[in-house]
Design an enzyme around this catalytic site. Structure first.
Site, PDB file in Angstrom:
ATOM      1  CG  ASP A   9      -1.925   1.109   1.200  1.00  0.00           C
ATOM      2  OD1 ASP A   9      -3.071   0.842   0.857  1.00  0.00           O
ATOM      3  OD2 ASP A   9      -1.559   2.256   1.507  1.00  0.00           O
ATOM      4  CD  GLU A 105      -5.565  -1.831  -0.443  1.00  0.00           C
ATOM      5  OE1 GLU A 105      -6.210  -0.774  -0.510  1.00  0.00           O
ATOM      6  OE2 GLU A 105      -5.954  -2.832   0.178  1.00  0.00           O
TER       7      GLU A 105
HETATM    8  P1  TTP Z   1      -5.248   5.072   0.964  1.00  0.00           P
HETATM    9  O1  TTP Z   1      -4.247   4.009   0.695  1.00  0.00           O
HETATM   10  O2  TTP Z   1      -6.405   4.765   1.850  1.00  0.00           O
HETATM   11  O3  TTP Z   1      -4.529   6.350   1.599  1.00  0.00           O
HETATM   12  P2  TTP Z   1      -3.097   6.977   1.297  1.00  0.00           P
HETATM   13  O4  TTP Z   1      -2.303   6.140   0.353  1.00  0.00           O
HETATM   14  O5  TTP Z   1      -3.281   8.396   0.857  1.00  0.00           O
HETATM   15  O6  TTP Z   1      -2.432   7.038   2.718  1.00  0.00           O
HETATM   16  P3  TTP Z   1      -1.841   5.823   3.599  1.00  0.00           P
HETATM   17  O7  TTP Z   1      -0.394   6.149   3.781  1.00  0.00           O
HETATM   18  O8  TTP Z   1      -2.602   5.880   4.874  1.00  0.00           O
HETATM   19  O9  TTP Z   1      -2.075   4.561   2.819  1.00  0.00           O
HETATM   20  O10 TTP Z   1      -5.855   5.601  -0.398  1.00  0.00           O
HETATM   21  C1  TTP Z   1      -5.072   5.703  -1.575  1.00  0.00           C
HETATM   22  C2  TTP Z   1      -5.492   6.925  -2.355  1.00  0.00           C
HETATM   23  O11 TTP Z   1      -6.890   6.868  -2.680  1.00  0.00           O
HETATM   24  C3  TTP Z   1      -5.299   8.229  -1.607  1.00  0.00           C
HETATM   25  O12 TTP Z   1      -3.986   8.766  -1.772  1.00  0.00           O
HETATM   26  C4  TTP Z   1      -6.366   9.107  -2.180  1.00  0.00           C
HETATM   27  C5  TTP Z   1      -7.474   8.163  -2.614  1.00  0.00           C
HETATM   28  N1  TTP Z   1      -8.607   8.210  -1.635  1.00  0.00           N
HETATM   29  C6  TTP Z   1      -9.644   9.112  -1.878  1.00  0.00           C
HETATM   30  O13 TTP Z   1      -9.630   9.839  -2.875  1.00  0.00           O
HETATM   31  N2  TTP Z   1     -10.691   9.184  -0.958  1.00  0.00           N
HETATM   32  C7  TTP Z   1     -10.741   8.376   0.159  1.00  0.00           C
HETATM   33  O14 TTP Z   1     -11.705   8.460   0.959  1.00  0.00           O
HETATM   34  C8  TTP Z   1      -9.648   7.435   0.382  1.00  0.00           C
HETATM   35  C9  TTP Z   1      -9.660   6.532   1.597  1.00  0.00           C
HETATM   36  C10 TTP Z   1      -8.616   7.398  -0.543  1.00  0.00           C
HETATM   37 MG    MG Z   2      -2.155   4.073   0.624  1.00  0.00          MG
END
Ligand code: TTP
Ligand code: MG
Length: 355
Positions: A9, A105
């Protein structure tokens, strides 16, 4: 032999890409979101901004109130998609048994990829190293004996983490005192119902196993099994399906109200299905979307027209279906299925006949 699964991820994905492309953003709170069609919510933010309590799906106005000196940027989905392709290409060099969950992911089944000289840790470190040097981005990697253990492991040391959970005992030790919604498939709705039964933690799930089994039917069985570390789900790569339809679905850990986010998830799914259908040399005439709301009501919507296989075309049809769904509740699962499959040769013939 036990499976070895890696879950990757990306860290603060959209924000990390923007910081890479403009290093002057580094060290400052950066919030990505607020495009008009997302109704002004945060897509993600970097870890500096998280110190102010800002998180995905928060109203941008609230984020601004918490951190007025933060930098606010609109997301550039096309750019993140292109980066995502490169990330996926790196993963592809380790195994072909990959299930892409979203742009940032995925699960990699590396059971058959290891040589005697190579441990799962070597592979995990190599993925991290290449992501860093080739793409200038960090990711968190979990190694597990199952999909759930790999996912929990990747969350454990975020950001830039590497962690392994290699047995059921290790998994249970780690999660026993955590909230019940640590278990895959326990969303807000289920967590509330469990709380009504006095079940708040994973330990409570063990104690009240019988109650869960009688109140939740097959869903309860899956909750209990996962809580005990029994997870037989297979990483589902796109090339294995030979069925009459090709589909994918995604259950969210938390119910989602951010419709713009669901659109990017649909886009990632369309891309995954496009690869899958092209690999089978098919076109699909019918596109069906499935939505399960937080209250477990499920609806499907279909559209049949000319056969398609390009991700953009699939997404276009998905979006036209999703646009007319009444979105008055949070959503817990979305899926796309392609059916009415015809093979490429037929399609070409068909086109030639029309010319
Ligand atoms: P995530 O993997 O949930 O978050 P992230 O990669 O930004 O942070 P982390 O280090 O905690 O993994 O989501 C991946 C991408 O998906 C994120 O960068 C932006 C998008 N996203 C949205 O647009 N809206 C949302 O509600 C979520 C959860 C993610
Ligand atoms: Mg992420």
């Amino acid at each position: 032999m036990d499976k070895i699964i890696i879950h990757v991820d990306m860290d603060a994905f959209y924000a990390a890409v923007e910081m890479r492309d403009d290093p002057s953003l580094k060290g400052k709170p950066l919030i990505i979101g607020g495009s008009p069609d997302s109704r002004g919510v945060v897509a993600t933010c970097n870890y500096e901004a998280r110190k102010y309590g800002i998180h995905s799906a928060m109203n941008v106005k609230e984020a601004y109130r918490r951190c007025p000196h933060g930098i606010f940027m609109y997301p550039d989905i096309a750019k993140y998609r292109a980066v995502s392709d490169k990330i996926h290409a790196i993963w592809n060099t380790y195994t072909k048994k990959i299930e892409y969950m979203s742009l940032d992911e995925g699960y990699l089944d590396i059971t058959d990829s290891m040589t005697d000289a190579q441990t799962p840790f070597d592979i995990a470190r190599s993925i991290k190293e290449r992501t860093k040097t080739e793409l200038g981005l960090t990711c968190s990697v979990g190694i597990g004996y199952s999909m759930m253990s790999a996912k929990l492991a990747s969350e454990e040391k975020k950001p830039d983490g590497l962690y392994a959970i290699l047995s059921r005992e290790e998994l249970i030790n780690l999660i026993i005192d955590r909230p019940a919604d640590t278990i895959y498939g326990v969303g807000k709705q289920t967590a509330n119902r469990l709380a009504e039964l006095g079940i708040h933690t994973v330990r409570d799930i063990y104690i009240h196993e019988e109650r869960i089994l009688s109140s939740f039917k097959s869903h309860g069985k899956s909750i209990v099994r996962l809580a005990k570390g029994i997870d037989e789900r297979e990483v589902m790569p796109y090339y294995e399906s030979e069925a009459k339809s090709i589909g994918t679905e995604h259950t969210f850990e938390k119910d989602i109200s951010d419709m713009a986010y669901l659109e990017t998830e649909f886009l990632a799914m369309a891309k995954k299905l496009s690869l899958k259908i092209k690999r089978r040399n098919k076109f699909a005439k019918t596109v069906t979307i499935k939505i399960t709301f937080a209250d477990m009501q499920t609806i499907t919507r279909s559209k049949t027209a000319e056969g398609i296989s390009d991700a953009d075309k699939i997404y276009e049809r998905v979006k036209s279906l999703f646009d007319i769904v009444e979105k008055d509740r949070e959503i817990r699962l979305i899926g796309i299925s392609l059916s009415g499959l015809e093979d490429v040769r037929y399609k070409q013939l068909h086109l030639e006949e029309m010319l």
